[in-house]
Design a protein around this motif. Structure first.
Motif, mmCIF file in Angstrom:
data_model
loop_
_atom_site.group_PDB
_atom_site.id
_atom_site.type_symbol
_atom_site.label_atom_id
_atom_site.label_comp_id
_atom_site.label_asym_id
_atom_site.label_seq_id
_atom_site.Cartn_x
_atom_site.Cartn_y
_atom_site.Cartn_z
ATOM 1 N N THR A 32 0.828 -1.210 0.000
ATOM 2 C CA THR A 32 0.000 0.000 0.000
ATOM 3 C C THR A 32 0.861 1.258 0.000
ATOM 4 N N ILE A 33 1.879 1.274 0.838
ATOM 5 C CA ILE A 33 2.761 2.446 0.895
ATOM 6 C C ILE A 33 3.547 2.582 -0.416
ATOM 7 N N GLY A 34 4.044 1.473 -0.941
ATOM 8 C CA GLY A 34 4.784 1.519 -2.203
ATOM 9 C C GLY A 34 3.927 2.021 -3.350
ATOM 10 N N PHE A 35 2.702 1.524 -3.442
ATOM 11 C CA PHE A 35 1.822 1.949 -4.529
ATOM 12 C C PHE A 35 1.398 3.400 -4.350
ATOM 13 N N GLY A 36 1.065 3.777 -3.131
ATOM 14 C CA GLY A 36 0.612 5.150 -2.881
ATOM 15 C C GLY A 36 1.681 6.189 -3.162
ATOM 16 N N THR A 37 2.887 5.941 -2.715
ATOM 17 C CA THR A 37 3.954 6.914 -2.943
ATOM 18 C C THR A 37 4.365 6.956 -4.414
ATOM 19 N N CYS A 38 4.287 5.828 -5.107
ATOM 20 C CA CYS A 38 4.604 5.818 -6.530
ATOM 21 C C CYS A 38 3.549 6.579 -7.325
ATOM 22 N N GLU A 39 2.288 6.426 -6.952
ATOM 23 C CA GLU A 39 1.213 7.137 -7.643
ATOM 24 C C GLU A 39 1.331 8.650 -7.448
ATOM 25 N N ILE A 40 1.877 9.084 -6.326
ATOM 26 C CA ILE A 40 2.075 10.517 -6.101
ATOM 27 C C ILE A 40 3.146 11.048 -7.051
ATOM 28 N N ALA A 41 4.175 10.241 -7.293
ATOM 29 C CA ALA A 41 5.310 10.698 -8.083
ATOM 30 C C ALA A 41 5.105 10.590 -9.586
ATOM 31 N N THR A 42 4.337 9.599 -10.057
ATOM 32 C CA THR A 42 4.207 9.379 -11.490
ATOM 33 C C THR A 42 2.810 8.874 -11.835
ATOM 34 N N ASP A 43 2.495 8.872 -13.106
ATOM 35 C CA ASP A 43 1.203 8.370 -13.557
ATOM 36 C C ASP A 43 1.318 7.015 -14.247
ATOM 37 N N GLU A 44 2.451 6.372 -14.167
ATOM 38 C CA GLU A 44 2.658 5.075 -14.808
ATOM 39 C C GLU A 44 2.142 3.975 -13.881
ATOM 40 N N HIS A 45 0.946 3.492 -14.172
ATOM 41 C CA HIS A 45 0.304 2.526 -13.291
ATOM 42 C C HIS A 45 1.004 1.171 -13.304
ATOM 43 N N GLY A 46 1.537 0.767 -14.452
ATOM 44 C CA GLY A 46 2.237 -0.513 -14.536
ATOM 45 C C GLY A 46 3.482 -0.547 -13.671
ATOM 46 N N THR A 47 4.251 0.536 -13.725
ATOM 47 C CA THR A 47 5.460 0.627 -12.910
ATOM 48 C C THR A 47 5.102 0.634 -11.426
ATOM 49 N N CYS A 48 4.056 1.367 -11.087
ATOM 50 C CA CYS A 48 3.637 1.438 -9.680
ATOM 51 C C CYS A 48 3.148 0.080 -9.179
ATOM 52 N N ALA A 49 2.477 -0.680 -10.041
ATOM 53 C CA ALA A 49 2.025 -2.010 -9.643
ATOM 54 C C ALA A 49 3.217 -2.930 -9.393
ATOM 55 N N LEU A 50 4.240 -2.842 -10.238
ATOM 56 C CA LEU A 50 5.439 -3.660 -10.025
ATOM 57 C C LEU A 50 6.174 -3.262 -8.749
ATOM 58 N N ILE A 51 6.258 -1.973 -8.490
ATOM 59 C CA ILE A 51 6.899 -1.506 -7.252
ATOM 60 C C ILE A 51 6.114 -1.992 -6.047
ATOM 61 N N SER A 52 4.798 -1.905 -6.135
ATOM 62 C CA SER A 52 3.948 -2.349 -5.035
ATOM 63 C C SER A 52 4.111 -3.843 -4.777
ATOM 64 N N LEU A 53 4.087 -4.631 -5.836
ATOM 65 C CA LEU A 53 4.255 -6.078 -5.674
ATOM 66 C C LEU A 53 5.643 -6.426 -5.154
ATOM 67 N N GLY A 54 6.655 -5.719 -5.627
ATOM 68 C CA GLY A 54 8.020 -5.985 -5.173
ATOM 69 C C GLY A 54 8.215 -5.681 -3.702
ATOM 70 N N THR A 55 7.725 -4.526 -3.277
ATOM 71 C CA THR A 55 7.883 -4.178 -1.860
ATOM 72 C C THR A 55 7.050 -5.094 -0.977
ATOM 73 N N ALA A 56 5.854 -5.453 -1.429
ATOM 74 C CA ALA A 56 5.011 -6.356 -0.639
ATOM 75 C C ALA A 56 5.664 -7.726 -0.513
ATOM 76 N N ALA A 57 6.168 -8.250 -1.622
ATOM 77 C CA ALA A 57 6.803 -9.566 -1.584
ATOM 78 C C ALA A 57 8.066 -9.547 -0.736
ATOM 79 N N ALA A 58 8.877 -8.506 -0.888
ATOM 80 C CA ALA A 58 10.134 -8.441 -0.136
ATOM 81 C C ALA A 58 9.870 -8.362 1.361
#
Length: 116
Positions: A32-58
């Motif tokens: 949630t934090i990874g996706f939220g902060t990425c959405e604030i910085a950029t409009d690329e939803h695919g990149t934000c989804a990958l960042i969110s999944l990566g941080t959640a998995a890690a």
């Protein structure tokens, strides 16, 4: 819609879910934090989804590994004998006594200023 349903399910379950499933809770929070902060910085939803999944998995895997290696995390020493666990802990009687007040000291004498 599924994400909203999952968020509501976790929110209405209270702290019970977080206590029973710490790795899943850590993964949900990190994602949630990874996706939220990425959405604030950029409009690329695919990149934000990958960042969110990566941080959640890690963070989920790190939490799972820490629990698997370190155990359940009981911070209180527990005895196998129930009678010993209920016995009161003896206290030091000197801890209840107030400390004595410091003795008064005389001020240091002041020297007169030198005359030029």
């Amino acid at each position: 819609m599924r994400a909203t349903a999952l968020a509501l399910l976790v929110a209405f379950s209270g702290c019970e879910f977080a206590v029973k499933h710490p790795p899943a809770t850590a993964a949900i929070v990190a994602g949630t934090i990874g996706f939220g902060t990425c959405e604030i910085a950029t409009d690329e939803h695919g990149t934000c989804a990958l960042i969110s999944l990566g941080t959640a998995a890690a963070l989920g895997l790190i939490t799972w590994a820490a629990i698997a290696i370190g155990g359940p995390g009981d911070t209180v020493l527990q005895s196998a004998d129930p009678a010993e666990a209920q016995r009161p802990v003896p206290q030091d009687p000197t801890l209840d006594q107030p400390s004595p007040a410091p003795a008064p000291t005389e001020p240091a004498p002041t020297e007169p200023a030198p005359v030029p």
